[in-house]
Design a protein around this motif. Structure first.
Motif, PDB file in Angstrom:
ATOM      1  N   GLU A 160      50.272  35.580  46.478  1.00  0.00           N
ATOM      2  CA  GLU A 160      49.090  34.828  46.065  1.00  0.00           C
ATOM      3  C   GLU A 160      49.475  33.525  45.353  1.00  0.00           C
ATOM      4  O   GLU A 160      48.829  32.485  45.563  1.00  0.00           O
ATOM      5  CB  GLU A 160      48.220  35.678  45.130  1.00  0.00           C
ATOM      6  CG  GLU A 160      47.345  36.679  45.845  1.00  0.00           C
ATOM      7  CD  GLU A 160      46.327  36.013  46.753  1.00  0.00           C
ATOM      8  OE1 GLU A 160      45.390  35.366  46.255  1.00  0.00           O
ATOM      9  OE2 GLU A 160      46.482  36.130  47.982  1.00  0.00           O
ATOM     10  N   ASN A 196      39.662  38.854  46.701  1.00  0.00           N
ATOM     11  CA  ASN A 196      41.090  39.135  46.775  1.00  0.00           C
ATOM     12  C   ASN A 196      41.335  40.625  46.935  1.00  0.00           C
ATOM     13  O   ASN A 196      42.178  41.057  47.741  1.00  0.00           O
ATOM     14  CB  ASN A 196      41.790  38.605  45.522  1.00  0.00           C
ATOM     15  CG  ASN A 196      43.291  38.830  45.556  1.00  0.00           C
ATOM     16  OD1 ASN A 196      43.814  39.762  44.945  1.00  0.00           O
ATOM     17  ND2 ASN A 196      43.996  37.967  46.270  1.00  0.00           N
ATOM     18  N   GLU A 197      40.564  41.423  46.198  1.00  0.00           N
ATOM     19  CA  GLU A 197      40.703  42.874  46.327  1.00  0.00           C
ATOM     20  C   GLU A 197      40.263  43.344  47.706  1.00  0.00           C
ATOM     21  O   GLU A 197      40.881  44.242  48.294  1.00  0.00           O
ATOM     22  CB  GLU A 197      39.889  43.588  45.255  1.00  0.00           C
ATOM     23  CG  GLU A 197      40.030  45.105  45.318  1.00  0.00           C
ATOM     24  CD  GLU A 197      39.318  45.823  44.199  1.00  0.00           C
ATOM     25  OE1 GLU A 197      39.336  47.080  44.206  1.00  0.00           O
ATOM     26  OE2 GLU A 197      38.731  45.156  43.322  1.00  0.00           O
ATOM     27  N   TYR A 200      36.673  35.196  43.009  1.00  0.00           N
ATOM     28  CA  TYR A 200      38.017  35.237  43.592  1.00  0.00           C
ATOM     29  C   TYR A 200      38.593  36.649  43.544  1.00  0.00           C
ATOM     30  O   TYR A 200      39.123  37.161  44.534  1.00  0.00           O
ATOM     31  CB  TYR A 200      38.947  34.270  42.850  1.00  0.00           C
ATOM     32  CG  TYR A 200      40.402  34.554  43.112  1.00  0.00           C
ATOM     33  CD1 TYR A 200      40.960  34.344  44.372  1.00  0.00           C
ATOM     34  CD2 TYR A 200      41.216  35.098  42.115  1.00  0.00           C
ATOM     35  CE1 TYR A 200      42.291  34.637  44.626  1.00  0.00           C
ATOM     36  CE2 TYR A 200      42.539  35.387  42.353  1.00  0.00           C
ATOM     37  CZ  TYR A 200      43.079  35.163  43.616  1.00  0.00           C
ATOM     38  OH  TYR A 200      44.393  35.464  43.866  1.00  0.00           O
ATOM     39  N   LYS A 201      38.473  37.285  42.389  1.00  0.00           N
ATOM     40  CA  LYS A 201      39.052  38.626  42.217  1.00  0.00           C
ATOM     41  C   LYS A 201      38.409  39.637  43.164  1.00  0.00           C
ATOM     42  O   LYS A 201      39.089  40.490  43.748  1.00  0.00           O
ATOM     43  CB  LYS A 201      38.887  39.066  40.758  1.00  0.00           C
ATOM     44  CG  LYS A 201      39.610  40.363  40.425  1.00  0.00           C
ATOM     45  CD  LYS A 201      39.608  40.621  38.925  1.00  0.00           C
ATOM     46  CE  LYS A 201      38.210  40.926  38.417  1.00  0.00           C
ATOM     47  NZ  LYS A 201      38.218  41.430  37.015  1.00  0.00           N
ATOM     48  N   TRP A 220      52.286  41.212  47.040  1.00  0.00           N
ATOM     49  CA  TRP A 220      50.953  40.601  46.903  1.00  0.00           C
ATOM     50  C   TRP A 220      50.886  39.611  45.740  1.00  0.00           C
ATOM     51  O   TRP A 220      50.321  38.526  45.867  1.00  0.00           O
ATOM     52  CB  TRP A 220      49.889  41.684  46.729  1.00  0.00           C
ATOM     53  CG  TRP A 220      48.494  41.200  47.001  1.00  0.00           C
ATOM     54  CD1 TRP A 220      47.573  40.760  46.094  1.00  0.00           C
ATOM     55  CD2 TRP A 220      47.866  41.092  48.281  1.00  0.00           C
ATOM     56  NE1 TRP A 220      46.404  40.393  46.721  1.00  0.00           N
ATOM     57  CE2 TRP A 220      46.559  40.591  48.076  1.00  0.00           C
ATOM     58  CE3 TRP A 220      48.284  41.375  49.586  1.00  0.00           C
ATOM     59  CZ2 TRP A 220      45.671  40.364  49.116  1.00  0.00           C
ATOM     60  CZ3 TRP A 220      47.404  41.149  50.629  1.00  0.00           C
ATOM     61  CH2 TRP A 220      46.112  40.646  50.391  1.00  0.00           C
ATOM     62  N   THR A 239      38.832  31.394  46.649  1.00  0.00           N
ATOM     63  CA  THR A 239      39.946  30.985  45.790  1.00  0.00           C
ATOM     64  C   THR A 239      39.588  29.766  44.950  1.00  0.00           C
ATOM     65  O   THR A 239      40.320  29.421  44.012  1.00  0.00           O
ATOM     66  CB  THR A 239      41.189  30.646  46.631  1.00  0.00           C
ATOM     67  OG1 THR A 239      40.918  29.495  47.451  1.00  0.00           O
ATOM     68  CG2 THR A 239      41.599  31.814  47.509  1.00  0.00           C
ATOM     69  N   TRP A 248      45.689  34.185  37.763  1.00  0.00           N
ATOM     70  CA  TRP A 248      46.404  35.171  38.573  1.00  0.00           C
ATOM     71  C   TRP A 248      47.832  35.373  38.062  1.00  0.00           C
ATOM     72  O   TRP A 248      48.335  36.504  38.037  1.00  0.00           O
ATOM     73  CB  TRP A 248      46.430  34.747  40.040  1.00  0.00           C
ATOM     74  CG  TRP A 248      47.192  35.706  40.908  1.00  0.00           C
ATOM     75  CD1 TRP A 248      48.477  35.583  41.359  1.00  0.00           C
ATOM     76  CD2 TRP A 248      46.743  36.984  41.380  1.00  0.00           C
ATOM     77  NE1 TRP A 248      48.852  36.684  42.100  1.00  0.00           N
ATOM     78  CE2 TRP A 248      47.791  37.561  42.130  1.00  0.00           C
ATOM     79  CE3 TRP A 248      45.535  37.677  41.262  1.00  0.00           C
ATOM     80  CZ2 TRP A 248      47.667  38.805  42.742  1.00  0.00           C
ATOM     81  CZ3 TRP A 248      45.414  38.922  41.877  1.00  0.00           C
ATOM     82  CH2 TRP A 248      46.482  39.468  42.609  1.00  0.00           C
TER      83      TRP A 248
END
Length: 396
Positions: A338, A310-311, A306-307, A334, A299, A377
């Motif tokens: 976040e 996160n996925e 991060y992406k 979700w 993060t 985000w």
């Protein structure tokens, strides 16, 4: 070589270099540790891992003379047997991680990389005493003794104790061993065997137990002899591992409240006067926040990192939902979740790294990425959640 094998080799190099530093602090001497067998067997046998938690870990103190006499780590050979055992141990640890999208050996290695980076920023104090040569304290010829004295005091004692550094990195490697891919609350709800034993911090306590029991097996005696030589070192190593791994449980409200109170005692404007006990308190808190930041370091890194993670975490949570091991569909909340995670955990944690006063530019870097990712985000998150669900349902 597979991806896992490459990660194992990388971890061997990281932990191997720290073992060199531990041995350098002992002038390269390694004795048989058969006399510690009784102490090894007794540790952790009178209760749970959580029972061993202590709010302040007394670290070993080194003075300028200790550092002056310390051999250069690069001159130390830990030996073929110890290195082979380290590689075997880490290979076994990798195999004990379940094939979760997020809580995997790859995640453990990602956390380890962040821990190494943050420790390096603390201990950028010269080749004799850290993970990297740096500029924080220059050991210049015309003020050598003063520099060594400053080095010994730097980082609340974390700087000068290679066993502490090894223990924190070791904890990062093992912190999610056997993670089941669901949160502790679900394990308690399901009344799993481990939940019945540990009651709380279930996954974390299980990870410590499994990794520790394997380390104490006969086949890793040479490795253990590099890590500790005395009962005092053994017990300090164990305590550091217990506290560091338990710090990764960020959901338990009671543990969160305890950490908050201890943070205030250590770093608030009304904290206690400086002293050895205060330094130990601060060092303990710094270590805990270091591992917490590293556990969610994705993060606080580039947006694409991060992406990606996160996925992975979304996929793990969605797997649990589809398997009937979660009460609600994570895709529904979700996006908002976040944002809340950034606002109430990640960004405040990044600010605490700065208030610790030992991480240099890394604290600014982590905070800047956290705030940037939060903003990105907000803009892109809704579409990304839809993309996650679409990819999941199509089997991608």
């Amino acid at each position: 070589m597979t991806k896992i094998e490459r990660l194992v080799e990388w971890n061997v190099e990281v932990l191997g270099s720290l073992l060199q530093q531990i041995m350098a602090s002992r002038s390269g001497i390694v004795h048989d540790i058969d006399t510690l067998s009784t102490a090894e067997r007794s540790i952790g046998r009178d209760g749970t891992v959580l029972d061993e938690f202590t709010p302040i870990i007394p670290l070993k103190r080194f003075d300028a003379e200790d550092l002056r006499s310390r051999r250069r780590p690069s001159s130390i050979d830990i030996g073929d047997e110890a290195k082979s055992q380290l590689r075997s141990y880490l290979s076994q640890i990798a195999g004990m991680y379940q094939e979760n999208p997020f809580h995997s050996f790859r995640h453990a290695s990602h956390v380890t990389a962040s821990v190494k980076k943050l420790l390096t920023r603390i201990v950028k104090v010269g080749e004799r005493n850290g993970l990297a040569v740096g500029r924080a304290i220059q050991l210049v010829d015309n003020n050598h003794d003063a520099s060594l004295a400053a080095l010994a005091a730097h980082g609340y004692g974390i700087t000068s104790d290679p066993l502490t550094q090894f223990a924190v990195v070791f904890s990062a490697v093992i912190h999610d061993v056997d993670h089941p891919g669901v949160p502790n609350a679900q394990l308690v709800k399901e009344k799993t065997r481990n939940a019945e034993i540990y009651k709380k911090s279930v996954a974390e306590q299980n990870s410590v137990e499994l990794a520790w029991d394997m380390l104490l097996s006969d086949e890793y005696s040479a490795l253990r002899a590099c890590i500790y030589q005395t009962e005092s070192e053994l017990r300090r190593f164990r305590q550091l591992v217990v506290n560091t791994v338990l710090a990764t449980d960020i959901v338990d409200k009671e543990l969160q409240a305890l950490r908050k109170n201890r943070w205030e005692a250590a770093f608030s404007d009304t904290s206690l006067p400086s002293g050895e006990n205060d330094d130990d308190r601060k060092a303990t808190i710094v270590i805990e926040h270091l591992i917490q930041a590293s556990d969610v370091s994705h993060t606080m890194q580039h947006w694409h990192i991060y992406k990606e993670w996160n996925e992975k975490f979304f996929r793990e949570c969605y797997d649990a939902y589809k398997a009937g091991r979660a009460d609600s569909d994570p895709s529904v909340s979700w996006y908002e979740g976040e944002i809340g995670f950034f606002d109430f955990y990640v960004i405040p944690l990044a600010k605490k790294l700065d208030r610790c006063g030992v991480f240099g530019v890394s604290s600014d870097e982590y905070l800047n990425y956290a705030e940037s990712n939060r903003d990105e985000w907000v803009r892109e998150g809704r579409a990304l959640v839809q993309e996650y669900v679409s990819k999941y349902n199509s089997g991608q």
